[in-house]
Design a protein around this motif. Structure first.
Motif, short mmCIF file in Angstrom:
data_model
loop_
_atom_site.label_atom_id
_atom_site.label_comp_id
_atom_site.label_asym_id
_atom_site.label_seq_id
_atom_site.Cartn_x
_atom_site.Cartn_y
_atom_site.Cartn_z
N ALA A 8 0.82 -1.21 0.00
CA ALA A 8 0.00 0.00 0.00
C ALA A 8 0.86 1.26 0.00
CB ALA A 8 -0.93 -0.01 1.21
N LEU A 9 1.92 1.26 0.80
CA LEU A 9 2.78 2.44 0.88
C LEU A 9 3.60 2.65 -0.39
CD1 LEU A 9 3.98 2.05 4.57
CD2 LEU A 9 2.55 3.89 3.68
N ALA A 10 3.86 1.56 -1.11
CA ALA A 10 4.67 1.65 -2.33
C ALA A 10 3.85 2.06 -3.55
CB ALA A 10 5.35 0.31 -2.59
N ALA A 11 2.54 2.10 -3.41
CA ALA A 11 1.68 2.42 -4.55
C ALA A 11 1.94 3.83 -5.06
CB ALA A 11 0.21 2.26 -4.16
N GLU A 12 1.85 4.00 -6.36
CA GLU A 12 2.04 5.32 -6.96
C GLU A 12 0.91 6.27 -6.56
OE1 GLU A 12 4.46 6.62 -8.98
OE2 GLU A 12 5.60 4.80 -8.50
N PRO A 13 1.22 7.54 -6.35
CA PRO A 13 0.16 8.51 -6.06
C PRO A 13 -0.88 8.52 -7.18
CG PRO A 13 2.31 9.48 -5.66
CD PRO A 13 2.56 8.17 -6.36
N LEU A 73 -9.85 2.81 0.66
CA LEU A 73 -10.08 1.37 0.72
C LEU A 73 -9.90 0.70 -0.63
CD1 LEU A 73 -13.18 1.33 3.09
CD2 LEU A 73 -10.75 1.26 3.65
N SER A 74 -9.68 1.47 -1.67
CA SER A 74 -9.46 0.90 -3.00
C SER A 74 -7.99 0.92 -3.40
CB SER A 74 -10.29 1.67 -4.04
OG SER A 74 -9.87 3.03 -4.12
N LEU A 75 -7.11 1.25 -2.46
CA LEU A 75 -5.68 1.28 -2.75
C LEU A 75 -5.12 -0.13 -2.90
CD1 LEU A 75 -4.59 3.99 -0.15
CD2 LEU A 75 -4.49 4.23 -2.64
N PRO A 76 -4.06 -0.31 -3.68
CA PRO A 76 -3.40 -1.62 -3.75
C PRO A 76 -2.95 -2.05 -2.36
CG PRO A 76 -2.56 -0.16 -5.48
CD PRO A 76 -3.43 0.69 -4.58
N GLY A 77 -3.18 -3.32 -2.04
CA GLY A 77 -2.77 -3.84 -0.74
C GLY A 77 -3.77 -3.64 0.36
N THR A 105 -6.83 19.93 -9.39
CA THR A 105 -6.22 18.61 -9.52
C THR A 105 -5.94 18.06 -8.13
OG1 THR A 105 -5.19 19.19 -11.63
CG2 THR A 105 -4.25 17.32 -10.44
N THR A 106 -6.27 16.80 -7.92
CA THR A 106 -5.99 16.15 -6.65
C THR A 106 -4.87 15.13 -6.83
OG1 THR A 106 -7.56 14.33 -6.97
CG2 THR A 106 -8.40 16.37 -5.99
N THR A 107 -4.01 15.03 -5.82
CA THR A 107 -2.96 14.00 -5.80
C THR A 107 -3.05 13.29 -4.45
OG1 THR A 107 -1.53 15.37 -7.20
CG2 THR A 107 -0.50 13.53 -6.02
N SER A 108 -3.36 12.00 -4.49
CA SER A 108 -3.58 11.24 -3.26
C SER A 108 -2.58 10.10 -3.13
CB SER A 108 -5.00 10.68 -3.22
OG SER A 108 -5.96 11.70 -3.25
N SER A 109 -2.12 9.90 -1.90
CA SER A 109 -1.21 8.79 -1.63
C SER A 109 -1.38 8.36 -0.18
CB SER A 109 0.24 9.20 -1.90
OG SER A 109 0.61 10.27 -1.04
N LEU A 110 -0.94 7.16 0.11
CA LEU A 110 -0.97 6.68 1.48
C LEU A 110 0.27 7.18 2.19
CD1 LEU A 110 -2.90 4.91 3.17
CD2 LEU A 110 -1.33 3.01 2.79
N ALA A 111 0.08 8.03 3.19
CA ALA A 111 1.21 8.63 3.89
C ALA A 111 1.75 7.72 4.98
CB ALA A 111 0.80 9.97 4.50
N ALA A 112 0.90 6.86 5.57
CA ALA A 112 1.34 5.99 6.66
C ALA A 112 0.33 4.88 6.88
CB ALA A 112 1.53 6.80 7.95
N VAL A 113 0.83 3.76 7.44
CA VAL A 113 -0.03 2.67 7.92
C VAL A 113 0.46 2.32 9.32
CG1 VAL A 113 -0.85 0.31 7.58
CG2 VAL A 113 -0.34 1.74 5.60
N TYR A 114 -0.42 2.39 10.30
CA TYR A 114 -0.03 2.14 11.68
C TYR A 114 -0.75 0.92 12.24
CZ TYR A 114 1.82 6.91 11.42
OH TYR A 114 2.50 8.05 11.06
N ASP A 115 -0.04 0.17 13.05
CA ASP A 115 -0.56 -1.03 13.69
C ASP A 115 -0.88 -0.70 15.14
OD1 ASP A 115 -1.08 -3.49 14.80
OD2 ASP A 115 0.79 -4.44 14.16
N LYS A 116 -2.18 -0.62 15.43
CA LYS A 116 -2.63 -0.30 16.79
C LYS A 116 -3.04 -1.54 17.58
CE LYS A 116 -2.15 4.19 16.49
NZ LYS A 116 -1.15 4.91 17.30
N GLY A 117 -2.63 -2.70 17.13
CA GLY A 117 -2.93 -3.92 17.85
C GLY A 117 -4.27 -4.49 17.42
N LYS A 118 -5.35 -3.92 17.91
CA LYS A 118 -6.68 -4.40 17.55
C LYS A 118 -7.22 -3.74 16.29
CE LYS A 118 -8.07 -5.58 22.27
NZ LYS A 118 -9.08 -5.37 23.35
#
Length: 286
Positions: A8-13, A73-77, A105-118
């Motif tokens: 997900a983080l490696a996906a192109e904007p 929710l439609s991002l790769p990964g 023009t919009t440019t969207s990317s995943l800036a971070a993914v965090y693991d909060k346990g649950k």
């Protein structure tokens, strides 16, 4: 694991084009409760096109609906059940006043993914610019229940100490029974906010109000009472969604004016013993 953080983080904007008109702005303002009383000059600046001022939180729906919650929710990964998804927080940075009508023009990317346990938190960043340059940046924090626990980065602790002293303003705003049905017409079609059966599958007795609707209601309250109604003074606006709101409830909005161009806010649900709704809420302004 339904969320592949590395992929997900490696996906192109992703880039796209959006457009909005004064009608979209007027509908958004009505969706967050503007227009009461209908002939009040202070309300007409939100509801009459000839006097229209754009509340900066309109940026969260401009052109394509609420940023991040559905598109993220439609991002790769990323493959998750929509019934497990909640909007965890929002940060808006305004680079210039938002025009009442425009194309960008919009440019969207995943800036971070965090693991909060649950749970997992996805941070989707959307930068928006028009022909004259940057307009705004949105960071949407998407909370996905049951998708944590893979040993990833927990992310920073962004919780703030409660505001000190008595609030400068305490306001109450009644949420209409049909508020979510009206607000969703600005673009957030998540059935959690309209379909009773879907809401039950998500663990709620009935549909809940969009967090971004409460977000807009609160910013309007701050602008109208502490910023002299001047929407262009807002530079950034951040919150954490601490609890849900049900249509028909009353919001209690506490506001503190602080030094350095800061307004702090805390929002609770009156009928549920002041249950927290928005916390860690900050408006930076000129």
């Amino acid at each position: 694991m339904p969320i592949d953080a590395a992929k997900a983080l490696a996906a192109e904007p992703r880039s796209g084009e959006i457009a909005w008109t004064a009608k979209d702005v007027l509908l958004y303002h009505l969706g967050i409760g503007a227009g009461l009383p209908a002939t009040d000059p202070d309300e007409l600046r939100y509801t009459l096109e000839s006097r229209l001022h754009v509340l900066p939180s309109f940026a969260t729906v401009a052109g394509s609906g609420a940023p991040g919650v559905i598109s993220g929710l439609s991002l790769p990964g990323v493959e998750v059940d929509l019934a497990r998804v909640l909007h965890g927080g929002q940060v808006l940075t305004v680079h210039r006043p938002i025009p009442a009508a425009g194309e960008a023009t919009t440019t969207s990317s995943l800036a971070a993914v965090y693991d909060k346990g649950k749970a997992a938190i996805l941070v989707l960043r959307t930068d928006v610019a028009d022909a004259d340059g940057p307009l705004w940046t949105n960071d949407a924090q998407i909370y996905v229940r049951g998708e944590g626990g893979w040993g990833g980065d927990r992310g920073p602790d962004t919780r703030m100490a409660p505001p000190a002293g008595r609030p400068d303003r305490v306001l109450e705003r009644t949420v209409r029974e049909d508020q979510a049905l009206l607000y969703r017409l600005s673009g957030d079609w998540n059935p959690l906010h309209a379909d009773p059966d879907f809401a039950k599958t998500a663990g709620f007795d009935r549909p809940i109000l969009h967090g971004l609707c409460t977000y807009g209601i609160t910013l309007k309250a701050a602008v109208d009472t502490l910023l002299g109604g001047e929407v262009t003074r807002v530079r950034s606006y951040a919150t954490r969604f601490a609890g849900v709101v049900f249509p028909g409830e009353t919001l209690r909005i506490r506001l503190w004016a602080q030094d350095g161009g800061v307004v702090r806010a805390e929002v609770t649900a009156v009928e549920r013993s002041d249950a927290p709704v928005l916390t860690d809420t900050v408006v930076h302004h000129t």
